[in-house]
Structures are given as structure tokens and as C-alpha cells.
Design a protein around this motif. Structure first.
Motif, mmCIF file in Angstrom:
data_model
loop_
_atom_site.group_PDB
_atom_site.id
_atom_site.type_symbol
_atom_site.label_atom_id
_atom_site.label_comp_id
_atom_site.label_asym_id
_atom_site.label_seq_id
_atom_site.Cartn_x
_atom_site.Cartn_y
_atom_site.Cartn_z
ATOM 1 N N HIS A 76 14.178 -23.699 2.978
ATOM 2 C CA HIS A 76 14.710 -23.298 4.290
ATOM 3 C C HIS A 76 15.970 -24.096 4.620
ATOM 4 O O HIS A 76 16.967 -23.530 5.061
ATOM 5 C CB HIS A 76 13.669 -23.494 5.394
ATOM 6 C CG HIS A 76 14.155 -23.045 6.738
ATOM 7 N ND1 HIS A 76 14.036 -21.739 7.156
ATOM 8 C CD2 HIS A 76 14.836 -23.689 7.713
ATOM 9 C CE1 HIS A 76 14.611 -21.626 8.349
ATOM 10 N NE2 HIS A 76 15.096 -22.788 8.711
ATOM 11 N N TYR A 96 14.929 -19.961 16.154
ATOM 12 C CA TYR A 96 13.820 -20.463 15.341
ATOM 13 C C TYR A 96 14.326 -20.990 14.001
ATOM 14 O O TYR A 96 13.892 -22.036 13.518
ATOM 15 C CB TYR A 96 12.766 -19.364 15.128
ATOM 16 C CG TYR A 96 11.904 -19.152 16.353
ATOM 17 C CD1 TYR A 96 10.922 -20.082 16.683
ATOM 18 C CD2 TYR A 96 12.096 -18.056 17.191
ATOM 19 C CE1 TYR A 96 10.136 -19.917 17.810
ATOM 20 C CE2 TYR A 96 11.322 -17.888 18.323
ATOM 21 C CZ TYR A 96 10.342 -18.809 18.637
ATOM 22 O OH TYR A 96 9.579 -18.657 19.758
ATOM 23 N N ALA A 97 15.260 -20.241 13.398
ATOM 24 C CA ALA A 97 15.826 -20.689 12.124
ATOM 25 C C ALA A 97 16.446 -22.070 12.299
ATOM 26 O O ALA A 97 16.338 -22.940 11.443
ATOM 27 C CB ALA A 97 16.861 -19.690 11.618
ATOM 28 N N SER A 98 17.082 -22.267 13.454
ATOM 29 C CA SER A 98 17.742 -23.532 13.734
ATOM 30 C C SER A 98 16.743 -24.678 13.943
ATOM 31 O O SER A 98 16.901 -25.763 13.388
ATOM 32 C CB SER A 98 18.621 -23.367 14.970
ATOM 33 O OG SER A 98 19.180 -24.597 15.337
ATOM 34 N N VAL A 133 17.904 -15.827 6.038
ATOM 35 C CA VAL A 133 17.485 -17.213 5.766
ATOM 36 C C VAL A 133 15.964 -17.315 5.751
ATOM 37 O O VAL A 133 15.362 -17.854 4.815
ATOM 38 C CB VAL A 133 18.071 -18.183 6.826
ATOM 39 C CG1 VAL A 133 17.364 -19.535 6.786
ATOM 40 C CG2 VAL A 133 19.563 -18.363 6.609
ATOM 41 N N MET A 134 15.321 -16.744 6.786
ATOM 42 C CA MET A 134 13.864 -16.791 6.879
ATOM 43 C C MET A 134 13.230 -16.065 5.692
ATOM 44 O O MET A 134 12.314 -16.585 5.046
ATOM 45 C CB MET A 134 13.389 -16.113 8.165
ATOM 46 C CG MET A 134 13.897 -16.764 9.427
ATOM 47 S SD MET A 134 13.020 -18.264 9.780
ATOM 48 C CE MET A 134 12.900 -18.147 11.529
ATOM 49 N N HIS A 138 15.270 -25.742 10.814
ATOM 50 C CA HIS A 138 16.188 -26.566 10.027
ATOM 51 C C HIS A 138 15.927 -28.040 10.335
ATOM 52 O O HIS A 138 15.887 -28.884 9.451
ATOM 53 C CB HIS A 138 17.636 -26.196 10.366
ATOM 54 C CG HIS A 138 18.645 -26.745 9.400
ATOM 55 N ND1 HIS A 138 18.719 -26.313 8.100
ATOM 56 C CD2 HIS A 138 19.614 -27.676 9.527
ATOM 57 C CE1 HIS A 138 19.692 -26.972 7.478
ATOM 58 N NE2 HIS A 138 20.253 -27.812 8.324
ATOM 59 N N SER A 181 20.270 -14.865 10.012
ATOM 60 C CA SER A 181 19.090 -15.687 10.282
ATOM 61 C C SER A 181 17.832 -15.011 9.726
ATOM 62 O O SER A 181 16.922 -15.686 9.243
ATOM 63 C CB SER A 181 18.944 -15.982 11.778
ATOM 64 O OG SER A 181 18.747 -14.807 12.506
ATOM 65 N N MET A 216 19.473 -22.268 5.135
ATOM 66 C CA MET A 216 20.077 -22.432 6.458
ATOM 67 C C MET A 216 21.387 -23.208 6.337
ATOM 68 O O MET A 216 22.356 -22.929 7.058
ATOM 69 C CB MET A 216 19.095 -23.169 7.377
ATOM 70 C CG MET A 216 19.526 -23.216 8.827
ATOM 71 S SD MET A 216 19.638 -21.570 9.596
ATOM 72 C CE MET A 216 20.098 -22.069 11.259
ATOM 73 N N ARG A 256 24.033 -20.886 5.420
ATOM 74 C CA ARG A 256 24.398 -20.085 6.596
ATOM 75 C C ARG A 256 25.328 -20.882 7.515
ATOM 76 O O ARG A 256 26.332 -20.365 8.010
ATOM 77 C CB ARG A 256 23.133 -19.671 7.354
ATOM 78 C CG ARG A 256 23.405 -18.912 8.640
ATOM 79 C CD ARG A 256 22.107 -18.397 9.248
ATOM 80 N NE ARG A 256 22.373 -17.630 10.449
ATOM 81 C CZ ARG A 256 22.339 -18.140 11.682
ATOM 82 N NH1 ARG A 256 22.063 -19.408 11.859
ATOM 83 N NH2 ARG A 256 22.593 -17.360 12.723
#
Lengths: 130, 113
Positions: free
Chosen positions: A82, A24-26, A111-112, A29, A108, A86, A89
Motif C-alpha cells: 500500500h 482512506y488511502a491517505s 492504489v487500494m 498510507h 485512489s 500510494m 500516486r
């Protein structure tokens, strides 16, 4: 090789796929990146008005103060934060920091959490709540 | 053998450009964030900050980095999701033209300070 490629399983039901948080983080992004790209004209326009003359600065303040623009800017604020977090990261993963499964999951989460927290703090300032 | 032609040898360069431009933008964002936290506000303060030679240079680097970074990122998104060659070519062209225009627009904002 072509035979092997044909046998690969393909499962693309978006409503049934369960992504790990890093997934989801990806995807966020990507979403935040395209959002920032699409809103670049608005951002450059605001930048232009904020610097040209005292009169245009007043216009910048008026437009940036409109509730609808504020709402868009709030979305862009999250997008920027975000994308920024990210990005850090990704840079760390590039130099092999935190590439094991547990650390990658933790980063992750970070990051969120950090981007949402900063969006809340700065967003409250933007909306004039705090 | 049925090979898909996607071009060649730009992958590593783009990967590197994406990182370098990201670092430039991150440093610039921290710099501007620190300046705002330090109390730069109002038209006069904001203009005085942006008109300094060093800041103009840094802003110029930021604008170029942003547009180059966005080009790589957005182009990759079109390549992932848009398969018909004609539409993809149109979107690539539109993106490139828009980004060059945005860069020119943003640069002339700092140039006339």
C-alpha cells in the motif's frame, strides 16, 4: 486573520466523518508507514539471520515459518504494497498527473485495488497456499 | 500576534528528501523483487546476490533512504498527534536514536558479507 481563524468550523467526530476513498488511502498510507516503522527491528533481525551463516539462515526460515510471524509478515506485506502504490500516486500528483477530482478518485481506487490484489497473490505464496 | 513556533525552513527540504528517498527505495524494491522472481533462492543464492559490490552499494543506499524517510514520516506523525512538548521531545528523541541504531545494525549486516 486571527478573527477569521476563530470562526472556522471544527468537526472532529471520527465516527460521523465520511471520508472519500482518497482520504482512506491517505490515512492507510500513514497507518502502513507507522506499522512498518514499528516492525523494523523484526525485519532487520530476519535480514541479519538470512545472511549471516547457513545455520542462521535455517533459524531465519524457522522463525519466518511460524504462523504468528507469518501473520505479522502478511500485515507488513500489505503495508509495504500500500505504501509503495500510494507513494507512486503521490509522486504522480506532485508532477501534476491526475490532479482533477475524477482522476484522483480513480487513482485512489487503483492504489487500494492493486495493493490488495498483490497482497493476496504474494500473501498466498507467503502462507504456502499457492 | 499569537504565533505558534514550529521551526523554520526545513519544510521544503524534507518534502524533497521524502521524494528522493522514496524513489531510491522503490527502485531497490523492484530490483530485489526482480531478482527473486528470476529465481534467486536458498542461502547460497541469496548471499551471493547480496554480496555483489553493486548490490551492497544499492542496499546501503536503501538503508540510509529508509531511515531518513522514516524519520521524516514518523516525526510528522508525532507532531500531528502529540501536543505536550515533553512527551513529543521524548518520542522524537527515541525515534531518532532507534533509526540511527537500525541503520547501523542493517549496514553491518551487509558490510561483513
Amino acid at each position: 486573520m486571527p478573527d477569521l481563524a476563530k470562526q472556522r468550523p471544527k468537526f472532529l467526530n471520527l465516527f460521523a466523518i465520511r471520508l472519500p476513498l482518497a482520504g482512506y488511502a491517505s490515512i492507510f498510507h500513514r497507518v502502513s508507514g507507522i506499522g512498518l516503522f514499528l516492525m523494523l527491528p523484526l525485519l532487520i533481525w530476519l535480514f541479519d539471520k538470512s545472511l549471516s551463516t547457513p545455520e542462521s539462515y535455517a533459524q531465519f526460515q524457522a522463525v519466518a515459518g511460524h504462523w504468528l510471524i507469518k501473520l505479522i509478515l502478511l500485515g507488513l506485506l500489505w503495508s509495504f504494497l500500500h505504501h509503495f502504490c500510494m507513494g507512486i500516486r503521490i509522486l504522480l500528483l506532485d508532477i501534476h498527473v491526475g490532479i482533477d477530482k475524477v482522476s484522483a478518485h480513480k487513482s485512489s481506487v487503483a492504489v487500494m485495488a492493486v495493493s490488495l490484489l498483490l497482497t493476496a497473490i504474494l500473501g498466498a505464496k507467503l502462507l504456502g497456499i499457492a | 500576534m499569537n504565533r505558534i513556533v514550529t521551526g523554520a525552513h526545513y519544510g521544503l527540504k524534507d518534502w524533497l528528501v521524502q521524494r528522493i528517498t522514496a524513489i531510491v527505495m522503490a527502485l531497490y524494491s523492484l530490483f530485489i523483487g526482480a531478482a527473486l522472481l528470476a529465481g534467486v533462492s536458498g542461502y547460497d543464492g541469496w548471499r551471493a546476490l547480496m554480496a555483489q559490490g553493486f548490490v551492497r552499494f544499492f542496499t546501503f543506499l536503501f538503508i540510509v533512504s529508509l531511515c531518513w524517510h522514516a524519520w521524516i514520516g514518523v516525526r510528522d506523525i508525532w507532531m500531528d498527534y502529540v501536543k505536550p512538548a515533553g512527551i513529543r521531545l521524548a518520542l522524537h528523541s527515541l525515534t531518532a536514536v532507534a533509526l540511527v541504531g537500525y541503520a547501523g545494525w542493517a549496514i553491518q549486516v551487509i558490510w561483513r558479507l
